[in-house]
Design an enzyme around this catalytic site. Structure first.
Site, PDB file in Angstrom:
ATOM      1  N   CYS A 253       0.804  -1.220   0.000  1.00 25.87           N
ATOM      2  CA  CYS A 253       0.000   0.000   0.000  1.00 25.87           C
ATOM      3  C   CYS A 253       0.838   1.272   0.000  1.00 25.87           C
ATOM      4  O   CYS A 253       0.293   2.367  -0.102  1.00 25.87           O
ATOM      5  CB  CYS A 253      -0.908   0.015   1.220  1.00 25.87           C
ATOM      6  SG  CYS A 253       0.026   0.027   2.747  1.00 25.87           S
TER       7      CYS A 253
ATOM      8  N   ASP B  91       2.436   2.445   2.530  1.00 24.95           N
ATOM      9  CA  ASP B  91       2.472   3.039   3.861  1.00 24.95           C
ATOM     10  C   ASP B  91       3.796   2.719   4.550  1.00 24.95           C
ATOM     11  O   ASP B  91       4.553   1.862   4.097  1.00 24.95           O
ATOM     12  CB  ASP B  91       1.306   2.516   4.706  1.00 24.95           C
ATOM     13  CG  ASP B  91      -0.028   3.022   4.191  1.00 24.95           C
ATOM     14  OD1 ASP B  91      -0.016   4.011   3.440  1.00 24.95           O
ATOM     15  OD2 ASP B  91      -1.057   2.434   4.527  1.00 24.95           O
TER      16      ASP B  91
ATOM     17  N   CYS C 132      -2.294   3.665   7.437  1.00 17.71           N
ATOM     18  CA  CYS C 132      -3.730   3.614   7.692  1.00 17.71           C
ATOM     19  C   CYS C 132      -3.999   3.578   9.192  1.00 17.71           C
ATOM     20  O   CYS C 132      -3.096   3.445  10.013  1.00 17.71           O
ATOM     21  CB  CYS C 132      -4.308   2.390   7.018  1.00 17.71           C
ATOM     22  SG  CYS C 132      -3.859   0.883   7.873  1.00 17.71           S
TER      23      CYS C 132
ATOM     24  N   CYS D  45      -0.905  -4.600   7.631  1.00 20.70           N
ATOM     25  CA  CYS D  45      -0.742  -3.429   8.500  1.00 20.70           C
ATOM     26  C   CYS D  45      -0.040  -3.842   9.794  1.00 20.70           C
ATOM     27  O   CYS D  45       0.878  -3.163  10.262  1.00 20.70           O
ATOM     28  CB  CYS D  45      -2.088  -2.791   8.818  1.00 20.70           C
ATOM     29  SG  CYS D  45      -3.189  -2.617   7.399  1.00 20.70           S
TER      30      CYS D  45
HETATM   31 FE1  FES Z   1      -1.273  -0.308   4.358  1.00 20.29          FE
HETATM   32 FE2  FES Z   1      -2.746  -0.438   6.488  1.00 20.29          FE
HETATM   33  S1  FES Z   1      -3.429  -0.313   4.447  1.00 20.29           S
HETATM   34  S2  FES Z   1      -0.616  -0.227   6.387  1.00 20.29           S
END
Ligand code: FES
Length: 159
Positions: A33, A35, A62, A106
């Site tokens: 993602c 992140d 997120c 995550c």
């Molecule tokens: Fe990527 Fe949660 S959607 S860390």
């Protein structure tokens, strides 16, 4: 997933922010993602053991990642490096209940940041770590390779 636990962790995230006098820091990004989580650790001596005195985090991610990181920084206090290394993403996120499949990475990202910080504390380069987050192809990679193989398809007209 326990939505109440998620909300309470988000409303009052613990140990959020950079630690300027940390003994080590670890950062992991998710290829799934984009992140990222960074975790700082501070150690102290207690009864002849070196234990985690304090942990803080920053998350460019997120809500689930923020909640798991907040819980993790509380859970690891007082643990030795070896004890903290044993903790899985499931254990770090346990108060949230089982994460839905699309949120599992995550928790893995938080586990990865913790392990990276623990490894860095030993003077090991973060690259010595086993990747905590699956390093599989991203959707973009998959699409690109699908496009390449499509280029090798020959269309034969039947007569
Ligand atoms: Fe990527 Fe949660 S959607 S860390």
């Amino acid at each position: 997933m326990n939505e109440d636990a998620l909300q309470s962790a988000l409303e009052n995230p613990r140990n959020l922010g950079e630690m300027t006098d940390a003994d080590s820091v670890g950062t992991v990004g998710s290829p799934d993602c984009g992140d990222m989580v960074r975790m700082w650790l501070k150690f102290r001596e207690q009864d002849g053991r070196r234990v985690i005195d304090k942990a803080t985090f920053q998350s460019f991610g997120c809500q689930t990642a923020i909640a798991v990181a907040s819980l993790a920084t509380e859970l690891i206090r007082g643990k030795t490096r070896e004890e903290a290394l044993q903790l899985s993403a499931e254990e770090l996120s346990a108060p949230l209940g089982p994460l839905p499949p699309m949120k599992i990475h995550c928790g893995q990202m938080v586990e990865g940041a913790l392990k990276a910080a623990l490894e860095a504390e030993q003077g090991n380069p973060p690259s010595a770590l086993a990747p905590p987050v699956p390093q599989g192809p991203t959707l973009a990679d998959s699409l690109a390779s699908a496009g390449k193989s499509a280029g090798r398809i020959r269309i034969v007209m039947e007569s």
